[in-house]
Design a protein around this motif. Structure first.
Motif, PDB file in Angstrom:
ATOM      1  N   THR A   4     -21.838   5.586 -29.463  1.00 25.02           N
ATOM      2  CA  THR A   4     -21.761   4.913 -28.165  1.00 25.02           C
ATOM      3  C   THR A   4     -23.113   5.013 -27.477  1.00 25.02           C
ATOM      4  O   THR A   4     -24.087   5.494 -28.064  1.00 25.02           O
ATOM      5  CB  THR A   4     -20.583   5.454 -27.331  1.00 25.02           C
ATOM      6  OG1 THR A   4     -20.375   4.589 -26.201  1.00 25.02           O
ATOM      7  CG2 THR A   4     -20.787   6.881 -26.846  1.00 25.02           C
ATOM      8  N   ASN A   5     -23.194   4.520 -26.260  1.00 28.03           N
ATOM      9  CA  ASN A   5     -24.498   4.408 -25.601  1.00 28.03           C
ATOM     10  C   ASN A   5     -24.870   5.665 -24.823  1.00 28.03           C
ATOM     11  O   ASN A   5     -24.030   6.521 -24.549  1.00 28.03           O
ATOM     12  CB  ASN A   5     -24.511   3.167 -24.711  1.00 28.03           C
ATOM     13  CG  ASN A   5     -23.438   3.226 -23.644  1.00 28.03           C
ATOM     14  OD1 ASN A   5     -23.572   3.935 -22.658  1.00 28.03           O
ATOM     15  ND2 ASN A   5     -22.336   2.500 -23.844  1.00 28.03           N
ATOM     16  N   TYR A   6     -26.139   5.750 -24.448  1.00 28.29           N
ATOM     17  CA  TYR A   6     -26.645   6.911 -23.703  1.00 28.29           C
ATOM     18  C   TYR A   6     -25.902   7.118 -22.389  1.00 28.29           C
ATOM     19  O   TYR A   6     -25.731   8.234 -21.934  1.00 28.29           O
ATOM     20  CB  TYR A   6     -28.128   6.726 -23.373  1.00 28.29           C
ATOM     21  CG  TYR A   6     -29.052   6.774 -24.554  1.00 28.29           C
ATOM     22  CD1 TYR A   6     -29.320   7.974 -25.205  1.00 28.29           C
ATOM     23  CD2 TYR A   6     -29.690   5.620 -25.013  1.00 28.29           C
ATOM     24  CE1 TYR A   6     -30.182   8.018 -26.280  1.00 28.29           C
ATOM     25  CE2 TYR A   6     -30.558   5.658 -26.082  1.00 28.29           C
ATOM     26  CZ  TYR A   6     -30.802   6.865 -26.722  1.00 28.29           C
ATOM     27  OH  TYR A   6     -31.646   6.902 -27.779  1.00 28.29           O
ATOM     28  N   VAL A   7     -25.493   6.011 -21.753  1.00 28.38           N
ATOM     29  CA  VAL A   7     -24.812   6.105 -20.457  1.00 28.38           C
ATOM     30  C   VAL A   7     -23.453   6.786 -20.635  1.00 28.38           C
ATOM     31  O   VAL A   7     -23.043   7.620 -19.838  1.00 28.38           O
ATOM     32  CB  VAL A   7     -24.602   4.689 -19.865  1.00 28.38           C
ATOM     33  CG1 VAL A   7     -24.012   4.761 -18.467  1.00 28.38           C
ATOM     34  CG2 VAL A   7     -25.894   3.889 -19.869  1.00 28.38           C
ATOM     35  N   ALA A   8     -22.771   6.418 -21.693  1.00 24.19           N
ATOM     36  CA  ALA A   8     -21.358   6.800 -21.853  1.00 24.19           C
ATOM     37  C   ALA A   8     -21.123   8.107 -22.578  1.00 24.19           C
ATOM     38  O   ALA A   8     -20.034   8.672 -22.484  1.00 24.19           O
ATOM     39  CB  ALA A   8     -20.633   5.700 -22.631  1.00 24.19           C
ATOM     40  N   MET A   9     -22.103   8.592 -23.317  1.00 21.98           N
ATOM     41  CA  MET A   9     -21.813   9.644 -24.292  1.00 21.98           C
ATOM     42  C   MET A   9     -21.069  10.844 -23.711  1.00 21.98           C
ATOM     43  O   MET A   9     -20.063  11.280 -24.251  1.00 21.98           O
ATOM     44  CB  MET A   9     -23.100  10.106 -24.952  1.00 21.98           C
ATOM     45  CG  MET A   9     -23.182   9.622 -26.379  1.00 21.98           C
ATOM     46  SD  MET A   9     -24.565  10.315 -27.215  1.00 21.98           S
ATOM     47  CE  MET A   9     -25.733   9.047 -26.906  1.00 21.98           C
ATOM     48  N   ASN A  10     -21.553  11.364 -22.601  1.00 20.70           N
ATOM     49  CA  ASN A  10     -20.924  12.575 -22.063  1.00 20.70           C
ATOM     50  C   ASN A  10     -19.528  12.298 -21.502  1.00 20.70           C
ATOM     51  O   ASN A  10     -18.571  13.010 -21.819  1.00 20.70           O
ATOM     52  CB  ASN A  10     -21.826  13.191 -20.989  1.00 20.70           C
ATOM     53  CG  ASN A  10     -21.222  14.448 -20.414  1.00 20.70           C
ATOM     54  OD1 ASN A  10     -20.443  14.396 -19.454  1.00 20.70           O
ATOM     55  ND2 ASN A  10     -21.523  15.572 -21.015  1.00 20.70           N
ATOM     56  N   TYR A  11     -19.409  11.254 -20.701  1.00 17.32           N
ATOM     57  CA  TYR A  11     -18.091  10.979 -20.087  1.00 17.32           C
ATOM     58  C   TYR A  11     -17.057  10.621 -21.157  1.00 17.32           C
ATOM     59  O   TYR A  11     -15.918  11.094 -21.114  1.00 17.32           O
ATOM     60  CB  TYR A  11     -18.202   9.877 -19.025  1.00 17.32           C
ATOM     61  CG  TYR A  11     -16.953   9.759 -18.179  1.00 17.32           C
ATOM     62  CD1 TYR A  11     -16.546  10.800 -17.343  1.00 17.32           C
ATOM     63  CD2 TYR A  11     -16.152   8.612 -18.234  1.00 17.32           C
ATOM     64  CE1 TYR A  11     -15.391  10.713 -16.584  1.00 17.32           C
ATOM     65  CE2 TYR A  11     -14.995   8.507 -17.477  1.00 17.32           C
ATOM     66  CZ  TYR A  11     -14.620   9.566 -16.644  1.00 17.32           C
ATOM     67  OH  TYR A  11     -13.474   9.473 -15.885  1.00 17.32           O
ATOM     68  N   ALA A  12     -17.475   9.801 -22.118  1.00 19.55           N
ATOM     69  CA  ALA A  12     -16.533   9.397 -23.168  1.00 19.55           C
ATOM     70  C   ALA A  12     -16.043  10.616 -23.950  1.00 19.55           C
ATOM     71  O   ALA A  12     -14.847  10.720 -24.268  1.00 19.55           O
ATOM     72  CB  ALA A  12     -17.185   8.389 -24.106  1.00 19.55           C
ATOM     73  N   ALA A  13     -16.931  11.545 -24.250  1.00 22.37           N
ATOM     74  CA  ALA A  13     -16.515  12.744 -24.994  1.00 22.37           C
ATOM     75  C   ALA A  13     -15.529  13.562 -24.163  1.00 22.37           C
ATOM     76  O   ALA A  13     -14.519  14.056 -24.691  1.00 22.37           O
ATOM     77  CB  ALA A  13     -17.739  13.578 -25.373  1.00 22.37           C
ATOM     78  N   ASN A  14     -15.792  13.689 -22.865  1.00 18.24           N
ATOM     79  CA  ASN A  14     -14.854  14.435 -22.012  1.00 18.24           C
ATOM     80  C   ASN A  14     -13.497  13.743 -21.904  1.00 18.24           C
ATOM     81  O   ASN A  14     -12.449  14.402 -21.901  1.00 18.24           O
ATOM     82  CB  ASN A  14     -15.463  14.644 -20.618  1.00 18.24           C
ATOM     83  CG  ASN A  14     -16.407  15.828 -20.611  1.00 18.24           C
ATOM     84  OD1 ASN A  14     -16.037  16.918 -21.048  1.00 18.24           O
ATOM     85  ND2 ASN A  14     -17.626  15.623 -20.151  1.00 18.24           N
ATOM     86  N   VAL A  15     -13.501  12.430 -21.817  1.00 13.96           N
ATOM     87  CA  VAL A  15     -12.249  11.662 -21.760  1.00 13.96           C
ATOM     88  C   VAL A  15     -11.442  11.882 -23.043  1.00 13.96           C
ATOM     89  O   VAL A  15     -10.232  12.137 -22.997  1.00 13.96           O
ATOM     90  CB  VAL A  15     -12.553  10.161 -21.523  1.00 13.96           C
ATOM     91  CG1 VAL A  15     -11.377   9.276 -21.896  1.00 13.96           C
ATOM     92  CG2 VAL A  15     -12.954   9.930 -20.064  1.00 13.96           C
ATOM     93  N   LEU A  16     -12.095  11.826 -24.183  1.00 10.76           N
ATOM     94  CA  LEU A  16     -11.365  12.009 -25.443  1.00 10.76           C
ATOM     95  C   LEU A  16     -10.795  13.417 -25.562  1.00 10.76           C
ATOM     96  O   LEU A  16      -9.649  13.602 -25.974  1.00 10.76           O
ATOM     97  CB  LEU A  16     -12.258  11.688 -26.654  1.00 10.76           C
ATOM     98  CG  LEU A  16     -12.081  10.250 -27.166  1.00 10.76           C
ATOM     99  CD1 LEU A  16     -12.643   9.229 -26.222  1.00 10.76           C
ATOM    100  CD2 LEU A  16     -12.652  10.084 -28.552  1.00 10.76           C
ATOM    101  N   LEU A  17     -11.584  14.399 -25.172  1.00  5.22           N
ATOM    102  CA  LEU A  17     -11.087  15.778 -25.225  1.00  5.22           C
ATOM    103  C   LEU A  17      -9.885  15.962 -24.311  1.00  5.22           C
ATOM    104  O   LEU A  17      -8.873  16.546 -24.703  1.00  5.22           O
ATOM    105  CB  LEU A  17     -12.195  16.746 -24.788  1.00  5.22           C
ATOM    106  CG  LEU A  17     -13.213  17.130 -25.848  1.00  5.22           C
ATOM    107  CD1 LEU A  17     -14.327  17.951 -25.213  1.00  5.22           C
ATOM    108  CD2 LEU A  17     -12.548  17.920 -26.985  1.00  5.22           C
ATOM    109  N   ALA A  18      -9.976  15.452 -23.080  1.00  3.60           N
ATOM    110  CA  ALA A  18      -8.880  15.614 -22.122  1.00  3.60           C
ATOM    111  C   ALA A  18      -7.626  14.899 -22.609  1.00  3.60           C
ATOM    112  O   ALA A  18      -6.505  15.357 -22.389  1.00  3.60           O
ATOM    113  CB  ALA A  18      -9.300  15.076 -20.748  1.00  3.60           C
ATOM    114  N   ALA A  19      -7.816  13.777 -23.287  1.00  2.00           N
ATOM    115  CA  ALA A  19      -6.664  13.000 -23.764  1.00  2.00           C
ATOM    116  C   ALA A  19      -6.006  13.644 -24.984  1.00  2.00           C
ATOM    117  O   ALA A  19      -4.854  13.340 -25.297  1.00  2.00           O
ATOM    118  CB  ALA A  19      -7.096  11.573 -24.096  1.00  2.00           C
ATOM    119  N   GLY A  20      -6.742  14.523 -25.669  1.00  2.83           N
ATOM    120  CA  GLY A  20      -6.137  15.219 -26.806  1.00  2.83           C
ATOM    121  C   GLY A  20      -6.769  14.897 -28.144  1.00  2.83           C
ATOM    122  O   GLY A  20      -6.225  15.252 -29.187  1.00  2.83           O
TER     123      GLY A  20
END
Ligand SMILES: Nc1ncnc2c1ncn2[C@@H]1O[C@H](COP(=O)(O)OP(=O)(O)OP(=O)(O)O)[C@@H](O)[C@H]1O
Ligand SMILES: Cc1ncsc1CCO
Ligand SMILES: [Mg+2]
Length: 269
Positions: free
Chosen positions: A27-43
């Motif tokens: 994914t892109n530089y903008v999204a990398m951190n938030y997307a990883a946190n979203v996936l972890l929180a979702a399971g």
């Protein structure tokens, strides 16, 4: 009908959580951190792996691959192509997020190459999907300028031409495999005010197709419903986009199957 769709989505939600799928995200530089946190929180278990020296090898071991073209460069594109080829060879599903693909010649060329590699699911906003089907969109950069309803015909045509599931997101999401179609309501008007929300959703679609690779249509519906339900929940406590970001991650984390099922608003068309 709606009850059937909701219970299928809820069953996939429970399975995704129980399985904790490994999702390969480019994914892109903008999204990398938030997307990883979203996936972890979702399971799910995200891994951001983009360089061609390892992306092919990694795609073969992950449950699914997601490719987002938000911040492109030639080296990354090589990594995307190697990963998609390897996912195909290993029989792993992969998801394409064609961010602003209509904006420049380079993006158009890259997305054309990626489409040749048969993504299992294509997830974009209305302007991206209209343009991908060959239409004239009102999109400006990464943000949509078109209502989802206007993209429904384009989504059906694209799904048929690509033999893929196509998800168009916005106020009311639309998902089709070219034959079947649903709309999903929910979420919050704050969601398009936070960057990378769509990119994070693409990652979560990867988590769901990883655990239901023969049911890509149902898996995509479940991922979008997961976002809609957690978004509705987060809007109850958020004061604006910044607090919504954290409330949304908390909402994904605390969501249970009963709330998922009771809040899901999926309509078959
Ligand atoms: N007005 C709205 N009301 C409710 N939910 C929304 C609204 N707009 C977007 N969403 C939700 O936000 C999520 C991201 O969709 P969106 O279409 O904004 O992605 P995007 O444009 O690709 O985002 P980005 O490129 O910034 O990551 C989806 O879950 C979608 O349902
Ligand atoms: C703002 C932005 N620019 C390139 S990618 C991205 C994240 C939302 O698509
Ligand atoms: Mg996007």
């Amino acid at each position: 009908m709606t009850t059937d769709l909701s219970s299928t989505a809820t069953a996939l939600f429970e399975k995704m959580r129980a399985t904790n799928p490994l999702v390969h995200c480019i994914t892109n530089y903008v999204a990398m951190n938030y997307a990883a946190n979203v996936l972890l929180a979702a399971g799910a278990s995200p891994a951001m792996v983009h360089t061609p020296e390892e992306s092919g090898e990694f795609a073969a071991i992950a449950g699914a691959l997601t490719v987002n073209i938000g911040t492109l460069s030639p080296h990354w594109v090589e990594g995307m192509i190697a990963a998609a080829q390897s996912a195909n060879a290993a029989g792993k599903p992969w998801v394409l997020d064609p961010v602003a693909h209509f904006a420049t010649r380079y993006r158009r060329d890259v997305v054309a190459e990626l489409l040749k590699l048969n993504p299992t699911v294509i997830r974009g906003n209305a302007s991206e999907i209209i343009a991908l089907a060959g239409g004239q969109s009102a999109g400006q950069g990464v943000d949509s300028g078109d209502p989802v309803e206007q993209a429904e015909g384009a989504a059906r045509a694209l799904a048929t031409a690509q033999k893929a599931v196509v998800a168009v997101t916005g106020e009311i999401d639309f998902v089709t495999d070219g034959t079947r179609a649903v709309r999903i309501a929910g979420g919050s008007p704050l969601m398009p005010k936070i960057t990378a929300m769509g990119c994070a959703l693409t990652g979560l679609v990867g988590a769901y197709v990883a655990i239901a690779k023969d049911q890509a249509f149902e898996a995509t519906i479940a991922a979008l419903t997961n976002f809609a339900v957690a978004g509705s929940f987060a809007s109850q406590s958020a004061n604006g986009p910044a607090s919504f970001m954290t409330a949304f991650v908390d909402g994904l984390h605390s969501l249970d199957a009963t709330t998922f099922n009771d809040t899901a608003r999926i309509e078959a068309l």
